[in-house]
Design an enzyme around this catalytic site. Structure first.
Site, short mmCIF file in Angstrom:
data_model
loop_
_atom_site.label_atom_id
_atom_site.label_comp_id
_atom_site.label_asym_id
_atom_site.label_seq_id
_atom_site.Cartn_x
_atom_site.Cartn_y
_atom_site.Cartn_z
N GLU A 182 0.90 -1.27 0.08
CA GLU A 182 -0.08 0.03 0.01
C GLU A 182 0.82 1.33 0.11
O GLU A 182 0.53 2.21 -0.55
CB GLU A 182 -0.97 0.11 1.14
CG GLU A 182 -2.00 -1.16 0.99
CD GLU A 182 -1.73 -2.39 1.67
OE1 GLU A 182 -0.46 -2.70 1.90
OE2 GLU A 182 -2.62 -3.12 1.78
N PHE B 36 -11.13 -8.16 13.62
CA PHE B 36 -10.33 -8.55 12.64
C PHE B 36 -9.79 -7.28 11.71
O PHE B 36 -10.65 -6.84 11.15
CB PHE B 36 -10.40 -9.93 12.00
CG PHE B 36 -9.38 -10.16 11.02
CD1 PHE B 36 -8.07 -10.72 11.34
CD2 PHE B 36 -9.54 -10.25 9.52
CE1 PHE B 36 -7.25 -10.88 10.39
CE2 PHE B 36 -8.75 -10.56 8.84
CZ PHE B 36 -7.19 -10.88 8.94
N GLN B 37 -8.54 -7.01 11.70
CA GLN B 37 -8.07 -5.95 10.63
C GLN B 37 -8.67 -4.61 11.06
O GLN B 37 -8.93 -3.88 10.15
CB GLN B 37 -8.11 -6.24 9.07
CG GLN B 37 -7.29 -7.56 8.59
CD GLN B 37 -7.16 -7.64 7.33
OE1 GLN B 37 -7.90 -7.52 6.50
NE2 GLN B 37 -6.01 -8.01 6.91
N LYS C 227 -17.47 -1.76 6.02
CA LYS C 227 -18.07 -2.52 5.11
C LYS C 227 -19.57 -2.35 5.03
O LYS C 227 -20.02 -2.62 3.93
CB LYS C 227 -17.61 -3.80 5.55
CG LYS C 227 -17.58 -4.70 4.22
CD LYS C 227 -16.90 -6.03 4.33
CE LYS C 227 -17.00 -7.11 3.42
NZ LYS C 227 -16.48 -8.22 3.59
N MET D 207 24.39 9.29 1.77
CA MET D 207 24.29 10.40 2.37
C MET D 207 24.54 10.25 4.00
O MET D 207 25.25 10.97 4.71
CB MET D 207 22.76 10.97 2.30
CG MET D 207 22.64 12.65 2.80
SD MET D 207 23.89 13.58 1.86
CE MET D 207 22.70 14.43 0.59
#
Lengths: 186, 584
Positions: free
Chosen positions: B52, B114-115, B164, B482
């Site tokens: 993502e 969940f999630q 959802k 760097m």
């Protein structure tokens, strides 16, 4: 409230605001923030203060316009003039914030806070507590044989003074609302 | 006419009504209804990413190269938390994004389902605004509002969290024209009195400078055009921040190069010595100012910015102008012309002489080699061989990014995509994919370092799947260059964890992904290798083995002012004092 018509996001330009913008003096300012009362808006305002390292000395919030879903947040904050200007600009940038007013520089204003003081004691101390409460025009809102709960409305310093006097007389518990403030005049 | 539909369909409908053609995303349990709707339509292309974070950087690349908002779709929990780095990156660089995240159903919110993650809570400080939509009747309206907030005023990312059950529920769809005008309407026109005051100063200034930033590019192509007109008509030198490159052309006669920590000597000295600084859409970032107390001590400073909180945040300015750069420039030019197009010509001539003197230092000089490829040389050759192409450049973060900014020239806005504010390693590869999606025929090159590139290398799979011919130009020094440079300068050459051990074979990696790769180590083979990369019809990884210990100069050491720049190796002993060492 809107006499100076200071727009959201603008810095304050009161003719009486002669503060040196570069001064390192820490000042206390009372800000009125009018916000859309949507979920999370208070978290946004508080998160701004903690995330950017600003101080919150007092904070009150309630919906003031139920039809327009507008809430008023009164924040007492402290910082140098540059920090105060930055706080106002950052508040103004939050999407659901409609107006930011710096009551400390926009003109005279009234500030009030409500405190509830539970004082336990018997005998002379109890009499003395009641006497001082009368002087401060505090109301007794609860009473038992060994305690009072006083309700006092006033400026934060008046509430401080009352608490200091009550402490040796048996101040057991204390709740304060934080400052609510409005600009004076029409 | 009201149209009743499910929340999931509303999402697709609203995106279509907002003119969205591309969505970058990754499916999961909490966004399945939306993915089901995406399956049943052809107007919007969905780019399946591999992580993502990649989706958000792709959307940034898409947005930065088109001027349109980038759109991302992720699932709840890890889908949303993986998007956080990209959101923060977009917030700091003012990139308009609309990120849609799935959420557990409303009746499960707060149960540690969940999630489940508190997505609006987590993303509150890294978005311009965010919403949790609990009422399907408000969903379409919120998405339209999201586009408005993301693209108006100072652009930025917004996130809309959609449970959802809201995706399954049915309600009436509301089109973008049916909602009441948003309350959020930042001012665009600048105060004309302040603009006039600035014109008066331009007429008299002996040593003026235009210090331009990403705001000019965000304002749109018209702002870049007006900047060119102003600079060319007045003869004022132009420098730019990293984010503003391309607004004024690198080939333009008034261009004096990028300023800042690794900016050009002439640009930084001109900033230090100017008597009128005109900041257009830049924000006095710490990479630009160096030591605040010594920042351009003798100048009157004007600052044009659409964000009131940018003004007087770091540097106190004399003429603040709140407004959109394009609108302000338009008014400024009008006033300047109506007052007789005056400038202080004799003084400007002297000012340019001084600048030419600084230029003659040739601050980008480096000792080239015929044995090993110097990274600066690689940039020069890349510039020479790609100059005529319809070219877009993205970068990762580090030395290569600074060399790209120094040695590549940008003549148009929206051609340079880099992570400036947040400095996100792993930005460039996904950003190049987002750019290529928007410009399928263009030559899109990600200038990368080996360490940065590995951070989101899984997205090569996305490039191959969607046949996006992105070119990965990796300056491979087997170091975190760097970091190594700073350890050399400030930590007694103790190179703690700053080398890349166990690097993959990039050529085999390219083959494993199903694209093409090549490695080049001999300076004599460099041009042919670059040409092969350009000519290849598909994604390509060019592994350029460069000098391992090259440092990036010029450099303003931390805690130093503009006029104390380091120009090369000889000047680096003990240059950063203990006070500077605590800075980043």
């Amino acid at each position: 409230m809107n006499a100076l018509n200071i727009q959201k996001g603008m810095s304050s330009h009161s003719a009486y605001d002669l503060r040196d913008p570069n001064a390192e003096i820490v000042e206390s300012h009372t800000l009125a923030v009018l916000v859309e009362n949507e979920p999370g808006v208070l978290a946004r305002v508080i998160g701004l203060f903690s995330g950017r390292g600003y101080n919150i000395d007092s904070l009150t919030v309630a919906e003031v316009d139920h039809t327009g879903h507008q809430s008023r947040i009164t924040v007492v904050t402290s910082g140098t003039p540059a920090v105060i200007e930055q706080i106002k600009a950052q508040l103004g940038r939050i999407v659901p914030v409609h107006e930011v007013h710096d009551l400390t520089v926009e003109g005279p204003s009234v500030e009030r806070e409500l405190g509830l003081f539970k004082v336990r004691g018997q005998g002379d101390k109890r009499v003395e507590a009641l006497r001082i409460a009368e002087i401060f025009r505090a109301n007794v809102v609860d009473s038992t044989l060994e305690s009072f709960v006083f309700e006092l409305v006033g400026t934060p310093s008046k509430l401080d003074a009352f608490a200091d006097l009550m402490r040796p007389l048996g101040l057991a518990d204390l709740a304060r609302t934080g400052v609510a403030a409005l600009a004076r005049g029409a | 006419m009201s149209r009743s539909m499910t929340g999931a369909r509303m999402v697709v409908e609203a995106l279509r009504d907002q003119g969205v053609d591309t969505v970058f995303g990754y499916p999961g349990g909490a966004v399945l209804p939306i993915y089901d709707e995406i399956f049943q339509q052809n107007d919007i292309t969905h780019v399946l990413v591999r992580h993502e974070q990649g989706a958000v950087h792709m959307a940034e690349g898409y947005a930065r190269s088109t001027g349109k908002p980038g759109v991302v779709l992720v699932t709840s929990g890890p889908g949303a938390t993986n998007a956080v780095t990209g959101l923060t990156d977009a917030l700091l660089d003012s990139i308009p994004l609309v990120v849609l995240s799935g959420q557990v159903p409303t009746f499960l919110i707060g149960t540690d389902g969940f999630q489940e993650a508190d997505t609006v809570g987590i993303t509150r400080p890294c978005t311009k605004h965010n919403w949790l939509v609990k009422d399907p009747a408000k969903l379409a309206e919120t998405i339209h509002k999201g586009f408005h907030v993301a693209t108006s005023g100072r652009p930025g990312p917004v996130l809309i969290d959609i449970p959802k059950d809201v995706q399954f529920a049915t309600a009436d769809y509301v089109g973008p024209k049916q909602i009441e005008p948003a309350k959020y309407q930042p001012a665009r026109k600048g105060d004309i009195a302040a603009i006039t005051r600035l014109v008066e100063l331009i007429e008299q200034a002996e040593r003026p400078i235009l210090y331009t930033g990403g705001g000019v590019i965000n304002s749109g192509p018209a702002a870049s055009q007006l900047l060119r007109e102003l600079a060319d008509a007045t003869g004022i030198p132009v420098t730019s921040t990293l984010m503003g490159l391309g607004a004024y052309p690198a080939s333009g006669k008034n261009w004096i190069g990028m300023l800042g920590m690794h900016g050009l000597y002439e640009a930084n000295l001109a900033m230090h010595d100017c008597d009128l600084m005109i900041n257009l859409g830049a924000r006095f970032d710490d990479r630009i100012t160096g030591r605040i107390a010594d920042f351009s001590p003798g100048s009157v400073k004007a600052h044009v910015d659409i964000d009131p909180s940018s003004i007087n945040k770091v540097i106190r300015v004399d003429i603040p102008i709140l407004g959109d750069v394009g609108h302000v420039l338009e008014d400024l030019l009008k006033v300047w012309k109506s007052r007789g197009r005056k400038v202080n010509t004799p003084a400007l001539g002297k000012w340019w002489e001084k600048i030419e003197g600084w230029k003659s230092k040739n601050c980008l000089f480096f000792r080239n080699s015929d044995k090993i490829i110097k990274p600066q040389h690689a940039m020069q050759r890349l510039e020479a061989l790609t100059k005529g192409h319809d070219r877009y450049i993205t970068t990762e973060v580090g030395q290569h990014q600074m060399w790209a900014a120094q040695y590549l020239g940008f003549d148009e806005p929206n051609r340079w995509m880099t992570s400036g504010g947040l400095g996100t390693m792993g930005y460039g590869l996904p950003a190049s994919i987002g750019v290529q999606m928007a410009h399928p025929e263009a030559l899109v090159i990600n200038v990368a370092g080996d360490a940065s590139w590995l951070m989101n290398m899984q997205e090569m799979g996305t490039a191959v799947q969607f046949r996006l011919p992105v070119k990965q130009f990796i300056l491979n020094n087997e170091r975190l260059g760097m970091v190594r440079q700073w350890q050399q300068l400030l930590h007694g050459e103790r190179y703690s964890q700053s080398w890349s051990d166990s690097l993959p074979d990039f050529v085999k990696l390219a083959e494993a992904f199903g694209c093409k790769g090549a490695q080049v180590r001999d300076p004599g083979d460099l041009d042919a290798a670059i040409q092969q990369m350009i000519d290849y019809d598909g994604p390509f990884i060019l592994d350029v083995l460069v000098e391992k210990h090259e440092n990036c100069f010029p450099m303003i050491p931390s805690g130093k002012p503009h006029n104390e720049m380091l120009l090369g190796e000889a000047e680096t002993q003990g240059v950063i004092e203990s006070q500077g060492a605590v800075l980043v």
